[in-house]
Scaffold this active site. Structure first.
Site, short mmCIF file in Angstrom:
data_model
loop_
_atom_site.label_atom_id
_atom_site.label_comp_id
_atom_site.label_asym_id
_atom_site.label_seq_id
_atom_site.Cartn_x
_atom_site.Cartn_y
_atom_site.Cartn_z
N GLN A 486 -4.46 6.96 11.66
CA GLN A 486 -4.84 5.77 10.89
C GLN A 486 -4.87 4.56 11.81
O GLN A 486 -3.83 4.13 12.32
CB GLN A 486 -3.85 5.55 9.75
CG GLN A 486 -4.19 4.38 8.84
CD GLN A 486 -3.03 4.03 7.93
OE1 GLN A 486 -2.04 3.47 8.39
NE2 GLN A 486 -3.14 4.36 6.66
N SER A 489 -3.13 -0.90 11.70
CA SER A 489 -2.25 -1.97 12.17
C SER A 489 -2.71 -2.51 13.52
O SER A 489 -3.19 -1.78 14.38
CB SER A 489 -0.82 -1.47 12.29
OG SER A 489 -0.31 -1.10 11.03
N SER A 521 0.36 6.65 14.35
CA SER A 521 1.04 7.95 14.42
C SER A 521 0.05 9.05 14.78
O SER A 521 -1.09 9.06 14.30
CB SER A 521 1.70 8.28 13.08
OG SER A 521 2.63 7.30 12.72
N GLU A 604 -0.65 6.20 1.11
CA GLU A 604 0.30 6.17 2.20
C GLU A 604 1.69 5.81 1.72
O GLU A 604 2.67 6.45 2.03
CB GLU A 604 -0.14 5.17 3.27
CG GLU A 604 0.89 4.94 4.37
CD GLU A 604 0.57 3.73 5.24
OE1 GLU A 604 1.16 3.64 6.32
OE2 GLU A 604 -0.23 2.89 4.82
N GLU A 730 10.57 -6.05 2.87
CA GLU A 730 10.38 -7.42 2.40
C GLU A 730 9.03 -7.57 1.67
O GLU A 730 8.94 -8.27 0.66
CB GLU A 730 10.45 -8.38 3.59
CG GLU A 730 11.85 -8.54 4.18
CD GLU A 730 12.33 -7.28 4.91
OE1 GLU A 730 13.56 -7.08 4.98
OE2 GLU A 730 11.49 -6.51 5.41
#
Length: 751
Positions: A486, A489, A521, A604, A730
């Site tokens: 994926q 990010s 990953s 995910e 968070e």
């Protein structure tokens, strides 16, 4: 949301809540506080008229013939109003009498069900007794802090005899009952004194044990604690929406958001554990009814005790914590006598005190867990499931005869890998069919293909991909033959994925991608990657994003492994330099890739939060370590272990609640969000507890080859990632606050 899940339970909760709002407004509560002495409230007859006193009592004894779970639902709803009066003491007394054998039930339960009698239970006491000349049990002594004792007509009391502990039901008129000052201003406690009181044989509650009474108290007082917590969560959130400080509602400040979200998490854990404890108690009754011999229920007593002990730890602590946090959110007004929040804080503290210290309940959890007691979360399926199960079983039996790649492909072709997807990639399976498939695969010992990241890719291509893309990629991915990564990010974006900077430039026949991705990953051995890149800077940050399928062996793709704190290389950074992606590998519409990416992210985050993340850090692993230590755990270690066991049990109960809601065609709601959040940190807590048990041997290297110390040191390092990937804790707390509690969203940057 409420303790009960079925439509009937939700309707009961709403009915009781509505009745309580009309009949127990704040003025009624305040009047009870101001009264010179405690009395039956004016709404007492209304409770009886509504049938709320006898929900769990059989019809033959004047009740409604439901069960303890229904009573817990009503108790929770009344707890939301911090209802004064002897309702909870009375239903606890009737539940205890019902659990016993003998004639007392026929004599006392009708009056307790119709409200002509009130009851109270002493959860502890110093009362002793001996057999008198006339055959009656003569008892004397004192029981302190009896909830509702001053209003009771019938007292259920423990008596110590030379034959062991017995329980009796005595008329309050035979005792001296003295009210004492109570922390809970809305409901009193009393001291009960008996002086050579004769208890006839039919008032001795044969078969009733102190542990059973405590378990009942954990369920019913735990249900009331959930009601207290519910009011605190709702009221504090509503206040945070309208209370303005520094130019904006305080609910927009992340500190308040996270506090409110944690309150909701504690509330849902309380509801789930009380719900399961009530189910466990009902299950024991059903098994006992079905069994003709005493040996038929071997071990049945441990599971309800285990579930009740977990509720005894979880629910009272949740009520206290939620009440404390509510006071904090209300601020100065919350500290005043005029505001009702202190009444809920007092009620929460009192419930916890009456049930006994959380540490004692935690010790029970530890003792049972270390002795091998656990609780399977069994799904109650509808009667019409049998025919569907047989059909599914027949297909799986045939697949089970195959081996290796042939079996994996058969699972993929049959739609068993992701059965919720539409055909031909899944089976368009209902929640019921999905549950049956899972059960039958497990029974046949057939393992699904390991898709890894592919499990997130498949739903997005199935929903937004072209027919050509689906046929090219889905069969092999579902069979575990195609490995994906994926590419979402980026170094500067973190959890804010829409802040990505990778550029997608339109060229003849396709696109040129340039930029860097990180935390990718399995990129070092993946064949394909899903990638989002910015094709336009116009519009909002969620616009101008396109979703691509990238060949990881294409020219311009560079993969550099990142060494994690474990010393391993699961993550990577990936550089794309003029990487060409043809037009036929764009998924969805150009510029609308964020919609596709959100589909991927939803899958995910469900996947990442569903277990230990491959670390092996689970409660059974932890208990296995405890059994191999060759020593007794000290009290502090047992307490910590119990807390981890309780958390794991609450996650399992929440998961079952999610499944059962889906089976009923309802949205999972807060259960799903809370389970997701708890699951990300649970493996951390398991591994941290394990490392604490290892002592000095925890200084060994993090290497699974070194046995327990190496295994758990690797786990304690590896699980730190779980509260980061898939959306940081968070971020998840923000989502819960905004979506579940309705708190205002964070302001846009610069505003």
């Amino acid at each position: 949301m409420a303790i009960g899940l079925s439509e009937e339970h939700e309707a009961l909760h709403e009915s009781v809540r509505g009745w309580a709002e009309r009949n127990i407004p704040s003025e009624v509560v305040r009047a009870a506080i101001a009264a010179e002495s405690e009395a039956r409230p004016a709404f007492w007859s209304g409770l009886a008229d509504q049938g709320l006193l006898g929900l769990h009592i059989p019809e033959e004894h004047g009740g409604s013939g439901y069960g303890l779970l229904e009573t817990a639902v009503a108790v929770e709803a009344l707890g939301e109003r911090v209802a004064p009066g002897p309702y909870v003491p009375t239903v606890l007394a009737s539940a205890a009498i019902l659990a016993a054998e003998g004639k007392a039930a026929a004599e006392l339960l009708p009056g307790l069900a119709d409200g002509t009698l009130t009851g109270a239970v002493a959860l502890r006491g110093s009362i002793s007794g001996g057999q008198g000349a006339d055959g009656a049990l003569t008892v004397g002594g004192t029981a302190e802090f009896v909830l509702g004792g001053a209003l009771a007509d019938v007292l259920v009391l423990p008596v110590h005899t030379d034959r062991g502990e017995v329980w009796v039901a005595v008329d309050a008129s035979a005792a001296t009952v003295t009210p004492v000052g109570s922390l809970d201003l809305t409901r009193g406690v009393a001291t009960v004194e008996l002086d050579d009181v004769a208890v006839p044989a039919d008032r001795v509650l044969d078969g009733l044990k102190g542990s059973a009474v405590l378990n009942l108290a954990a369920i019913l007082l735990g249900a009331e604690a959930a009601g207290v917590a519910s009011w605190c969560v709702t009221s504090a959130a509503e206040y945070a929406k309208v209370r303005v400080q520094f130019g904006r509602p305080i609910g927009q400040f992340q500190g308040v958001k996270h506090k409110a979200s944690r309150m909701l998490v504690a509330l849902e854990q309380a509801r789930a554990t009380v719900w399961d404890a009530a189910r466990a108690a009902a299950g024991t009754e059903r098994r006992a009814d079905a069994a003709s011999g005493a040996g038929a229920t071997t071990g049945a007593g441990d599971e309800p005790a285990y579930a009740a002990a977990i509720a005894g730890v979880t629910a009272p602590d949740a009520a206290v914590q939620c009440a404390k946090d509510a006071v904090q959110i209300f601020g100065g007004i919350g500290y005043t006598y005029e505001h009702d929040v202190h009444l809920y804080y007092r009620r929460a503290l009192t419930l916890r005190a009456l049930l006994g210290p959380s540490s004692e309940w935690a010790e029970s959890v530890a003792e049972l867990a270390l002795n091998g007691v656990s609780r399977e979360m069994e799904i109650e399926l509808p009667e019409d499931a049998a025919a569907l199960r047989e059909s599914i079983r027949a297909e799986i039996v045939e697949i089970a005869r195959l081996e290796g790649r042939e079996q994996k492909r058969a699972l993929a072709d049959g739609g068993f890998v992701m059965p919720h997807l539409p055909r031909p990639w899944g089976r368009g399976a209902s929640p019921l069919e999905q549950v049956l498939i899972f059960q039958e695969l497990r029974a046949a010992r057939v393992k699904l293909p390991q898709m890894i990241i592919g499990a997130w890719v498949v739903p997005s291509i199935a929903a937004y991909g072209t027919r050509e893309q689906q046929e090219r990629f889905l069969p092999k991915t579902l069979a575990g033959e195609m490995i994906w990564c994926q590419l979402f990010s980026e170094p500067g974006a973190g959890s804010d994925l829409a802040a990505l900077q990778m550029k997608a430039e339109k060229v003849e026949g396709g696109w040129r991608l340039n930029g860097q991705k990180i935390w990718t990953s399995v990129a070092h051995f993946a064949e394909w990657g899903i990638c989002i890149a910015r094709n336009s800077s116009e519009g909002s940050k969620h616009e101008g994003i396109t979703y691509f399928l990238v060949d990881m062996k294409a020219p311009g793709v560079t993969v550099r492994p990142l060494t994690e704190m474990t010393g391993e290389n699961l993550f990577n950074e990936v550089f794309l330099d003029d990487v060409f992606v043809p037009d036929d590998l764009v998924v969805g519409e150009v510029g609308e890739g964020w919609k596709v990416a959100r589909n991927t992210l939803s899958n995910e985050r469900v996947s990442l939060s569903s277990g230990s993340g491959g670390t092996g850090a689970s409660v059974p692993d932890l208990l296995g370590l405890a059994g191999r230590l060759g020593r007794e755990l000290n009290p502090a270690e047992r307490q910590e272990l119990a807390r981890v066991v309780c958390e794991g049990h609450s996650i399992n109960a929440l998961s079952l609640r999610v499944t059962m809601k889906q089976l009923a065609g309802a949205e999972p709601g807060a259960d799903a969000s809370v389970r997701k959040l708890l699951s990300t940190s649970h493996a951390q807590h398991v591994s941290e507890c394990a490392v604490g048990l290892l002592g000095a041997s925890a200084a060994l290297a993090a290497d699974v080859k070194l046995g327990d110390p190496g295994f758990w040191n690797r786990a304690v390092l590896a699980t730190r990632a779980m509260t980061i990937y898939g959306g940081t804790t968070e971020v998840q707390l923000n989502i819960i606050a905004e979506r579940m509690l309705g708190l205002p969203r964070d302001p846009e940057p610069g505003k």
